[in-house]
Design a protein around this motif. Structure first.
Motif, PDB file in Angstrom:
ATOM      1  N   VAL A  38      10.793  10.559  -8.031  1.00  0.00           N
ATOM      2  CA  VAL A  38      12.235  10.706  -7.819  1.00  0.00           C
ATOM      3  C   VAL A  38      12.655  12.152  -8.029  1.00  0.00           C
ATOM      4  CG1 VAL A  38      14.518  10.076  -8.692  1.00  0.00           C
ATOM      5  CG2 VAL A  38      12.765   8.313  -8.404  1.00  0.00           C
ATOM      6  N   ASP A  39      12.080  12.807  -9.019  1.00  0.00           N
ATOM      7  CA  ASP A  39      12.436  14.194  -9.324  1.00  0.00           C
ATOM      8  C   ASP A  39      12.114  15.129  -8.158  1.00  0.00           C
ATOM      9  OD1 ASP A  39      13.403  16.142 -11.336  1.00  0.00           O
ATOM     10  OD2 ASP A  39      11.369  16.939 -11.174  1.00  0.00           O
ATOM     11  N   VAL A  40      11.073  14.792  -7.396  1.00  0.00           N
ATOM     12  CA  VAL A  40      10.735  15.595  -6.214  1.00  0.00           C
ATOM     13  C   VAL A  40      11.839  15.503  -5.175  1.00  0.00           C
ATOM     14  CG1 VAL A  40       9.168  15.740  -4.232  1.00  0.00           C
ATOM     15  CG2 VAL A  40       8.237  15.508  -6.536  1.00  0.00           C
ATOM     16  N   HIS A  41      12.388  14.292  -4.997  1.00  0.00           N
ATOM     17  CA  HIS A  41      13.390  14.065  -3.950  1.00  0.00           C
ATOM     18  C   HIS A  41      14.818  14.348  -4.426  1.00  0.00           C
ATOM     19  CE1 HIS A  41      10.566  12.119  -1.110  1.00  0.00           C
ATOM     20  NE2 HIS A  41       9.951  11.747  -2.204  1.00  0.00           N
ATOM     21  N   PHE A  42      15.093  14.105  -5.711  1.00  0.00           N
ATOM     22  CA  PHE A  42      16.435  14.328  -6.261  1.00  0.00           C
ATOM     23  C   PHE A  42      16.309  15.102  -7.574  1.00  0.00           C
ATOM     24  CE2 PHE A  42      16.408  10.157  -4.100  1.00  0.00           C
ATOM     25  CZ  PHE A  42      17.274  10.439  -3.054  1.00  0.00           C
ATOM     26  N   PRO A  43      16.008  16.396  -7.489  1.00  0.00           N
ATOM     27  CA  PRO A  43      15.747  17.183  -8.710  1.00  0.00           C
ATOM     28  C   PRO A  43      16.936  17.288  -9.650  1.00  0.00           C
ATOM     29  CG  PRO A  43      15.891  18.600  -6.757  1.00  0.00           C
ATOM     30  CD  PRO A  43      15.865  17.200  -6.259  1.00  0.00           C
ATOM     31  N   GLY A  44      18.151  17.100  -9.142  1.00  0.00           N
ATOM     32  CA  GLY A  44      19.321  17.257 -10.001  1.00  0.00           C
ATOM     33  C   GLY A  44      19.907  15.955 -10.495  1.00  0.00           C
ATOM     34  N   ILE A  45      19.222  14.848 -10.318  1.00  0.00           N
ATOM     35  CA  ILE A  45      19.792  13.554 -10.676  1.00  0.00           C
ATOM     36  C   ILE A  45      19.970  13.445 -12.190  1.00  0.00           C
ATOM     37  CG2 ILE A  45      17.561  12.370 -10.867  1.00  0.00           C
ATOM     38  CD1 ILE A  45      18.892   9.923  -9.555  1.00  0.00           C
ATOM     39  N   LYS A 105      19.754   7.440  -3.118  1.00  0.00           N
ATOM     40  CA  LYS A 105      20.541   8.313  -2.229  1.00  0.00           C
ATOM     41  C   LYS A 105      21.943   7.755  -2.030  1.00  0.00           C
ATOM     42  CE  LYS A 105      20.319  10.599   2.291  1.00  0.00           C
ATOM     43  NZ  LYS A 105      19.492  10.786   3.532  1.00  0.00           N
ATOM     44  N   LEU A 106      22.046   6.433  -1.888  1.00  0.00           N
ATOM     45  CA  LEU A 106      23.355   5.790  -1.722  1.00  0.00           C
ATOM     46  C   LEU A 106      24.161   5.847  -3.012  1.00  0.00           C
ATOM     47  CD1 LEU A 106      22.325   2.643   0.351  1.00  0.00           C
ATOM     48  CD2 LEU A 106      23.587   4.633   1.169  1.00  0.00           C
ATOM     49  N   LEU A 107      23.492   5.632  -4.135  1.00  0.00           N
ATOM     50  CA  LEU A 107      24.197   5.700  -5.425  1.00  0.00           C
ATOM     51  C   LEU A 107      24.789   7.092  -5.648  1.00  0.00           C
ATOM     52  CD1 LEU A 107      21.725   3.780  -7.798  1.00  0.00           C
ATOM     53  CD2 LEU A 107      23.798   2.904  -6.701  1.00  0.00           C
ATOM     54  N   LEU A 108      24.026   8.117  -5.296  1.00  0.00           N
ATOM     55  CA  LEU A 108      24.512   9.483  -5.461  1.00  0.00           C
ATOM     56  C   LEU A 108      25.623   9.806  -4.465  1.00  0.00           C
ATOM     57  CD1 LEU A 108      21.083  11.288  -5.986  1.00  0.00           C
ATOM     58  CD2 LEU A 108      22.858  10.906  -7.714  1.00  0.00           C
ATOM     59  N   ALA A 109      25.481   9.323  -3.229  1.00  0.00           N
ATOM     60  CA  ALA A 109      26.494   9.604  -2.202  1.00  0.00           C
ATOM     61  C   ALA A 109      27.832   8.962  -2.552  1.00  0.00           C
ATOM     62  CB  ALA A 109      26.010   9.100  -0.840  1.00  0.00           C
TER      63      ALA A 109
END
Length: 280
Positions: free
Chosen positions: A189-196, A231-235
């Motif tokens: 997940v960190d690779v795809h969303f490093p700022g989560i 991705k949806l949760l962040l959007a």
């Protein structure tokens, strides 16, 4: 050439070892695992990491082994002969090179991906035994023997939809990609969303693995579906506390359409909600 992983793909130690063992043995690497665990992406990332071209052959239920080698377009040649086209005198004009031929013809080593081999007819793997073993095949129409200039690094993926022949398995180095544990999943997940946010990720992973553990699921959510859900949760800026109700009346997570992919599993969760309320 040795694969050491990449910035865009989290490779476990045993997977990295399997890739390099297949390269050393010069055998195809047969990768099995749940859909969405990164089998196809592995070939792409190995090609990038080693700086090699990637040739992809995506298998369908109607795919024949011959299509990977070449196809003779007899219909076009007949049409051209009726029209008096001079191209008709050279049969090479009607030989369509397949993915394997292109990979064999490359002037440098390449990565060759044969994706979802188990989708095709059961005889499909057997029909490629000689070509993958000797790295050559014969073109009967032109009486030409095509040999690989450089032995490609071959990746073959399977979703385990059907058993593969023993003779085919003997020619491959095998590796099963186990479903990632929470620690490995955090790295992915960190690779795809490093700022989560860590709190959101922790709560989302708890819900995700709980969903996977529900007995009776027809289709367990995979890594790719987790990434879609995040991705949806962040959007939609969904807060972590919205993923799990405090009174436990709500079991189905928000935006569950990214995780549950058939009505049977949705109905299963609805029944769990009903049972939870009934038992209160």
């Amino acid at each position: 050439m040795r694969f050491q992983g990449s910035d865009n793909y989290i490779s476990t130690d045993d997977l990295t070892l399997a890739v390099n063992a297949a390269v050393t043995l010069q055998r195809p690497l047969l990768i099995k695992g749940e859909p969405g665990t990164g089998k196809t992406m592995l070939a792409e990332e190995v090609a990038k990491a080693l700086g090699l071209p990637l040739y992809e052959w995506h298998i369908k239920s109607t795919t024949k082994a011959q299509q990977g080698l070449y196809e003779y377009d007899a219909v076009s040649r007949l049409r051209d002969s009726q029209l008096g086209d001079p191209r008709v005198h050279d049969i090479n004009n009607y030989i369509v090179k397949g993915t394997l031929w292109q990979a064999f013809n490359a002037d440098e080593p390449v990565v060759l991906l044969i994706d979802e081999v188990d989708k095709a007819d059961i005889e499909f793997p057997n029909d490629l035994l000689r070509e993958l073993d000797r790295m050559e095949f014969y073109v009967y129409e032109t009486r030409e023997l095509v040999k690989a200039k450089h032995r490609p690094i071959v990746f073959i993926t399977s979703n385990n939809e059907k058993e593969l022949p023993d003779a085919f398995l003997r020619r491959c180095f095998f590796h099963y990609i186990r479903f990632p544990d929470k620690e490995t999943m955090e790295k992915i997940v960190d690779v795809h969303f490093p700022g989560i946010k860590k709190h959101l990720l922790r709560e989302a992973l708890e819900v995700f693995f709980e969903v996977r553990e529900v007995p009776g699921l027809k289709k367990k959510p995979s890594t790719s579906e987790l990434l879609d859900w995040l991705k949806l949760l962040l959007a939609d800026d969904i807060p972590p506390e919205a993923l799990r109700s405090k009174d436990k009346k709500t079991i189905i997570p928000p935006l569950h359409g990214a995780l549950l992919k058939n009505e049977q599993d949705v109905h299963l969760f609805e029944r769990l909600i009903f049972m939870s309320r009934h038992n209160r």
